[in-house]
Scaffold this motif. Structure first.
Motif, PDB file in Angstrom:
ATOM      1  N   ILE A  20       3.624  -2.930   3.336  1.00 52.86           N
ATOM      2  CA  ILE A  20       3.695  -2.441   1.951  1.00 52.86           C
ATOM      3  C   ILE A  20       4.923  -1.548   1.753  1.00 52.86           C
ATOM      4  O   ILE A  20       5.688  -1.731   0.796  1.00 52.86           O
ATOM      5  CB  ILE A  20       2.391  -1.692   1.570  1.00 52.86           C
ATOM      6  CG1 ILE A  20       1.202  -2.676   1.581  1.00 52.86           C
ATOM      7  CG2 ILE A  20       2.531  -1.013   0.208  1.00 52.86           C
ATOM      8  CD1 ILE A  20       1.256  -3.809   0.580  1.00 52.86           C
ATOM      9  N   ARG A  52      -2.308  -6.213  12.933  1.00 57.00           N
ATOM     10  CA  ARG A  52      -3.628  -6.492  13.506  1.00 57.00           C
ATOM     11  C   ARG A  52      -4.488  -7.338  12.562  1.00 57.00           C
ATOM     12  O   ARG A  52      -5.680  -7.513  12.772  1.00 57.00           O
ATOM     13  CB  ARG A  52      -4.343  -5.172  13.824  1.00 57.00           C
ATOM     14  CG  ARG A  52      -3.704  -4.469  15.003  1.00 57.00           C
ATOM     15  CD  ARG A  52      -4.219  -3.081  15.238  1.00 57.00           C
ATOM     16  NE  ARG A  52      -3.615  -2.545  16.457  1.00 57.00           N
ATOM     17  CZ  ARG A  52      -4.186  -2.583  17.663  1.00 57.00           C
ATOM     18  NH1 ARG A  52      -5.387  -3.097  17.808  1.00 57.00           N
ATOM     19  NH2 ARG A  52      -3.564  -2.115  18.720  1.00 57.00           N
ATOM     20  N   ALA A  95      -5.687 -10.671  10.038  1.00 59.42           N
ATOM     21  CA  ALA A  95      -5.919 -12.107  10.202  1.00 59.42           C
ATOM     22  C   ALA A  95      -4.854 -12.903   9.451  1.00 59.42           C
ATOM     23  O   ALA A  95      -4.845 -14.136   9.483  1.00 59.42           O
ATOM     24  CB  ALA A  95      -7.312 -12.482   9.714  1.00 59.42           C
ATOM     25  N   SER A 155      -3.890 -13.906   6.441  1.00 58.62           N
ATOM     26  CA  SER A 155      -4.198 -15.082   5.610  1.00 58.62           C
ATOM     27  C   SER A 155      -4.044 -14.760   4.118  1.00 58.62           C
ATOM     28  O   SER A 155      -4.182 -13.617   3.703  1.00 58.62           O
ATOM     29  CB  SER A 155      -5.621 -15.553   5.899  1.00 58.62           C
ATOM     30  OG  SER A 155      -5.778 -15.753   7.291  1.00 58.62           O
ATOM     31  N   ARG A 201       6.731  11.245  10.991  1.00 63.28           N
ATOM     32  CA  ARG A 201       5.500  11.177  10.195  1.00 63.28           C
ATOM     33  C   ARG A 201       5.629  12.185   9.045  1.00 63.28           C
ATOM     34  O   ARG A 201       6.088  13.306   9.265  1.00 63.28           O
ATOM     35  CB  ARG A 201       4.301  11.542  11.086  1.00 63.28           C
ATOM     36  CG  ARG A 201       2.949  11.518  10.379  1.00 63.28           C
ATOM     37  CD  ARG A 201       1.844  11.860  11.369  1.00 63.28           C
ATOM     38  NE  ARG A 201       1.712  10.835  12.387  1.00 63.28           N
ATOM     39  CZ  ARG A 201       1.029   9.704  12.239  1.00 63.28           C
ATOM     40  NH1 ARG A 201       0.389   9.456  11.112  1.00 63.28           N
ATOM     41  NH2 ARG A 201       0.972   8.831  13.214  1.00 63.28           N
ATOM     42  N   ALA A 211       0.956   4.708   3.400  1.00 61.00           N
ATOM     43  CA  ALA A 211       0.562   5.137   4.747  1.00 61.00           C
ATOM     44  C   ALA A 211      -0.733   4.495   5.236  1.00 61.00           C
ATOM     45  O   ALA A 211      -1.306   4.955   6.232  1.00 61.00           O
ATOM     46  CB  ALA A 211       0.471   6.654   4.795  1.00 61.00           C
ATOM     47  N   HIS A 231      -7.864  -1.635  11.457  1.00 60.95           N
ATOM     48  CA  HIS A 231      -8.575  -0.846  10.449  1.00 60.95           C
ATOM     49  C   HIS A 231      -8.227  -1.268   9.031  1.00 60.95           C
ATOM     50  O   HIS A 231      -7.053  -1.355   8.674  1.00 60.95           O
ATOM     51  CB  HIS A 231      -8.262   0.642  10.635  1.00 60.95           C
ATOM     52  CG  HIS A 231      -8.687   1.153  11.981  1.00 60.95           C
ATOM     53  ND1 HIS A 231      -7.806   1.327  13.006  1.00 60.95           N
ATOM     54  CD2 HIS A 231      -9.916   1.449  12.471  1.00 60.95           C
ATOM     55  CE1 HIS A 231      -8.454   1.746  14.078  1.00 60.95           C
ATOM     56  NE2 HIS A 231      -9.739   1.814  13.789  1.00 60.95           N
ATOM     57  N   GLN A 256      -1.405 -10.219   1.880  1.00 62.06           N
ATOM     58  CA  GLN A 256      -1.018 -11.238   0.895  1.00 62.06           C
ATOM     59  C   GLN A 256      -0.518 -10.613  -0.413  1.00 62.06           C
ATOM     60  O   GLN A 256       0.162 -11.254  -1.196  1.00 62.06           O
ATOM     61  CB  GLN A 256      -2.211 -12.144   0.612  1.00 62.06           C
ATOM     62  CG  GLN A 256      -3.406 -11.430   0.029  1.00 62.06           C
ATOM     63  CD  GLN A 256      -4.702 -12.171   0.292  1.00 62.06           C
ATOM     64  OE1 GLN A 256      -4.963 -13.157  -0.335  1.00 62.06           O
ATOM     65  NE2 GLN A 256      -5.490 -11.721   1.268  1.00 62.06           N
TER      66      GLN A 256
HETATM   67  C1  LIG Z   1      -8.655  -7.057  11.178  1.00 67.41           C
HETATM   68  C2  LIG Z   1      -7.924  -7.150   9.870  1.00 67.41           C
HETATM   69  C3  LIG Z   1      -7.802  -8.367   9.237  1.00 67.41           C
HETATM   70  C4  LIG Z   1      -7.088  -8.458   8.040  1.00 67.41           C
HETATM   71  N1  LIG Z   1      -6.888  -9.691   7.474  1.00 67.41           N
HETATM   72  C5  LIG Z   1      -6.145  -9.791   6.354  1.00 67.41           C
HETATM   73  C6  LIG Z   1      -5.861 -11.069   5.800  1.00 67.41           C
HETATM   74  O1  LIG Z   1      -6.244 -12.098   6.333  1.00 67.41           O
HETATM   75  N2  LIG Z   1      -5.125 -11.122   4.662  1.00 67.41           N
HETATM   76  C7  LIG Z   1      -4.663  -9.994   4.042  1.00 67.41           C
HETATM   77  O2  LIG Z   1      -4.022 -10.106   3.000  1.00 67.41           O
HETATM   78  N3  LIG Z   1      -4.901  -8.782   4.551  1.00 67.41           N
HETATM   79  C8  LIG Z   1      -5.617  -8.648   5.697  1.00 67.41           C
HETATM   80  N4  LIG Z   1      -5.881  -7.419   6.216  1.00 67.41           N
HETATM   81  C9  LIG Z   1      -5.443  -6.241   5.477  1.00 67.41           C
HETATM   82  C10 LIG Z   1      -3.975  -6.001   5.629  1.00 67.41           C
HETATM   83  O3  LIG Z   1      -3.614  -6.060   6.984  1.00 67.41           O
HETATM   84  C11 LIG Z   1      -3.621  -4.635   5.041  1.00 67.41           C
HETATM   85  O4  LIG Z   1      -4.176  -4.505   3.744  1.00 67.41           O
HETATM   86  C12 LIG Z   1      -2.114  -4.439   4.933  1.00 67.41           C
HETATM   87  O5  LIG Z   1      -1.496  -4.754   6.152  1.00 67.41           O
HETATM   88  C13 LIG Z   1      -1.824  -3.017   4.527  1.00 67.41           C
HETATM   89  O6  LIG Z   1      -0.459  -2.754   4.750  1.00 67.41           O
HETATM   90  P1  LIG Z   1       0.063  -1.262   4.701  1.00 67.41           P
HETATM   91  O7  LIG Z   1       1.518  -1.336   4.937  1.00 67.41           O
HETATM   92  O8  LIG Z   1      -0.443  -0.615   3.468  1.00 67.41           O
HETATM   93  O9  LIG Z   1      -0.713  -0.531   5.890  1.00 67.41           O
HETATM   94  P2  LIG Z   1      -0.476  -0.558   7.445  1.00 67.41           P
HETATM   95  O10 LIG Z   1      -0.080  -1.897   7.918  1.00 67.41           O
HETATM   96  O11 LIG Z   1      -1.696   0.046   8.079  1.00 67.41           O
HETATM   97  O12 LIG Z   1       0.741   0.414   7.631  1.00 67.41           O
HETATM   98  C14 LIG Z   1       0.683   1.784   7.319  1.00 67.41           C
HETATM   99  C15 LIG Z   1       1.854   2.431   8.033  1.00 67.41           C
HETATM  100  O13 LIG Z   1       1.914   3.798   7.643  1.00 67.41           O
HETATM  101  C16 LIG Z   1       2.267   4.565   8.759  1.00 67.41           C
HETATM  102  N5  LIG Z   1       1.801   5.937   8.499  1.00 67.41           N
HETATM  103  C17 LIG Z   1       0.542   6.425   8.545  1.00 67.41           C
HETATM  104  N6  LIG Z   1       0.531   7.718   8.225  1.00 67.41           N
HETATM  105  C18 LIG Z   1       1.805   8.046   7.935  1.00 67.41           C
HETATM  106  C19 LIG Z   1       2.431   9.249   7.514  1.00 67.41           C
HETATM  107  N7  LIG Z   1       1.731  10.389   7.333  1.00 67.41           N
HETATM  108  N8  LIG Z   1       3.766   9.265   7.329  1.00 67.41           N
HETATM  109  C20 LIG Z   1       4.504   8.131   7.514  1.00 67.41           C
HETATM  110  N9  LIG Z   1       3.959   6.951   7.898  1.00 67.41           N
HETATM  111  C21 LIG Z   1       2.615   6.928   8.106  1.00 67.41           C
HETATM  112  C22 LIG Z   1       1.588   3.883   9.938  1.00 67.41           C
HETATM  113  O14 LIG Z   1       2.252   4.175  11.172  1.00 67.41           O
HETATM  114  C23 LIG Z   1       1.680   2.408   9.551  1.00 67.41           C
HETATM  115  O15 LIG Z   1       2.773   1.757  10.145  1.00 67.41           O
HETATM  116  C24 LIG Z   1      -6.554  -7.291   7.439  1.00 67.41           C
HETATM  117  C25 LIG Z   1      -6.679  -6.059   8.080  1.00 67.41           C
HETATM  118  C26 LIG Z   1      -7.345  -5.972   9.291  1.00 67.41           C
HETATM  119  C27 LIG Z   1      -7.448  -4.645   9.981  1.00 67.41           C
END
Ligand SMILES: Cc1cc2nc3c(=O)[nH]c(=O)nc-3n(C[C@H](O)[C@H](O)[C@H](O)COP(=O)(O)OP(=O)(O)OC[C@H]3O[C@@H](n4cnc5c(N)ncnc54)[C@H](O)[C@@H]3O)c2cc1C
Length: 392
Positions: free
Chosen positions: A15, A49, A51, A53, A180, A211, A316, A349
């Motif tokens: 994201i 981590r 799936a 999709s 962080r 985050a 998570h 996605q």
């Molecule tokens: C088992 C599993 C299966 C899933 N399957 C799917 C699927 O099939 N399809 C789908 O669309 N979604 C799926 N998801 C959900 C999807 O993975 C997440 O919604 C998406 O990756 C969120 O992205 P993000 O960048 O918001 O969060 P994250 O990928 O968790 O990244 C957050 C980042 O923020 C960083 N961070 C944390 N705190 C701080 C801080 N204080 N300062 C700076 N950086 C910080 C962390 O180090 C991390 O790198 C799944 C999730 C899981 C756990």
């Protein structure tokens, strides 16, 4: 020393990196973007981590439209994210989703079908006989019907998408820093600077909270109560001796899912709400496979009676406890603090649509491509859920 950036992004996984890319790519943006990420190897984030999709079979129009753009983006990845003529490798498999329903679940499937068709989703309702013909390996004795995605749905390399966004954002001038964010410092109704765990501070025009499961703690440093919790999910990889042809991502009426992955399959299931505490560890509970998943899978696909788990991992979800949908956009009390949190298992996605939306909010002051206003803070503060029925 204190630096100044137009936009600081806390969290540089899918994201945060999508937001960085779309900002740098926005024709009206000529500012500086800093992405702050403590784990540049992306070992523990949800993105790597997941799936991995994409489905269009949601019940909320905003979720459907975001995923439709997600597919469009993935299919045209070279145009968006190539660097020096090299496109990210996403290995997108357009395998479709198959939602199965027993008799009590059929009306929900039919209601969702109507919404999906209105929005142009290519999806078909299948009677048990059609199901038997198309998927002969499936036990349909307790099924009343199913919904099959005919195009646009499938799975891909999540790490490839994250790396693609990051690489292109950097090529366009975004900066990444390993640290962080530990504090969001308010001045009146805005965030003036962020403080980092290395003791430095960065002044900012706007901040994006990307985050993931760290988003609530970060929001709290600015006095904002973000209703997002970290909930553990397991993914099990198994192999099956019998060949199962044409297998989509199958969602069983129990909530369990499975799909092909390389030479085997992955599967998982979300626990009941009462058995789903806030959790940050990565321990895998193998009884979930032995006691819950295996019997469920073997009932649905008799050939899965003889499967063997080869590996497993935990990740998570950042669960929005109000309604399992993302909280997107600025907080009404702090106009330059934007949120993209609480994806509740479907954020990968949505990354292209959310990245684009965040860039529009920063650069245009409002949504231009897709109105995602319904996903903003207003509903959260009013306690008005925008409920998504199809949560996996
Ligand atoms: C088992 C599993 C299966 C899933 N399957 C799917 C699927 O099939 N399809 C789908 O669309 N979604 C799926 N998801 C959900 C999807 O993975 C997440 O919604 C998406 O990756 C969120 O992205 P993000 O960048 O918001 O969060 P994250 O990928 O968790 O990244 C957050 C980042 O923020 C960083 N961070 C944390 N705190 C701080 C801080 N204080 N300062 C700076 N950086 C910080 C962390 O180090 C991390 O790198 C799944 C999730 C899981 C756990």
């Amino acid at each position: 020393m204190q630096h100044t950036y137009d936009v600081v992004i806390a969290g540089g996984a899918v994201i945060g990196s999508a937001a960085a890319f779309f900002l740098m790519n926005h024709p009206a943006f000529s500012g500086r973007v800093l992405v702050i990420e403590p784990d540049p190897g992306y070992q523990n984030c949800a993105t790597t981590r997941s799936a991995a999709s994409i489905r269009h079979q949601f019940s909320t129009p905003e979720n459907i439209r975001m995923s439709q753009f997600g597919t469009e983006f993935v299919k045209d990845i070279g145009t968006w994210l190539a660097v020096d003529g090299e496109a990210p490798q996403l290995d997108f498999v357009e395998g479709g989703y198959l939602f199965l329903a027993t008799a009590p679940g059929l009306p929900v499937l039919q209601a969702n079908h109507r919404i999906q068709r209105e929005l142009g989703v290519e999806v078909a309702l299948l009677e048990p006989a059609a199901l038997a013909e198309r998927f002969p390996w499936l036990n349909r004795e307790d099924l009343a019907g199913a919904s099959l995605g005919l195009s646009g749905e499938g799975w891909l390399d999540a790490y490839g998408l994250l790396r693609g966004f990051r690489r292109k954002a950097i090529a366009l001038g975004a900066e990444y820093r390993q640290a962080r964010v530990v504090g969001l410092e308010r001045e009146g109704n805005r965030i003036a600077r962020v403080s980092l765990d290395d003791g430095s501070t960065v002044s900012c025009g706007a901040v994006i909270n990307a985050a993931g499961t760290g988003a609530r703690a970060l929001a709290a440093t600015a006095g904002i109560a973000l209703p997002v919790e970290s909930r553990k999910r397991f993914v099990f990889y198994f192999k099956c001796r019998t060949t199962i042809t044409g297998c989509p991502l199958v969602i069983d009426p129990s909530g369990a899912y499975f799909r092909p992955e390389g030479a085997g399959f992955i599967c998982g299931i979300s626990p009941a709400e009462a058995n789903d505490p806030e959790c940050y560890d990565f321990d895998v509970d193998h009884t979930v496979f032995d006691d819950v998943l295996w019997p469920t899978l073997a009932h649905r696909v008799p050939a899965f009676e003889a499967i063997k788990v080869e590996s497993a991992w935990a990740g998570h979800y950042d669960v929005n406890t109000l309604d399992h949908n993302v909280i997107l956009g600025p907080h009404p009390d702090l106009g330059n603090l934007l949120f993209a949190n609480g994806f509740s298992g479907h954020g990968l996605q949505q990354a292209p649509a959310v990245g684009r939306a965040l860039a529009e909010l920063v650069c245009d002051g409002g949504y231009r491509s897709l109105d995602l206003g319904a996903l903003g803070w207003k509903r959260v503060l009013e306690g008005r859920a925008l409920r998504e029925v199809n949560v996996v």
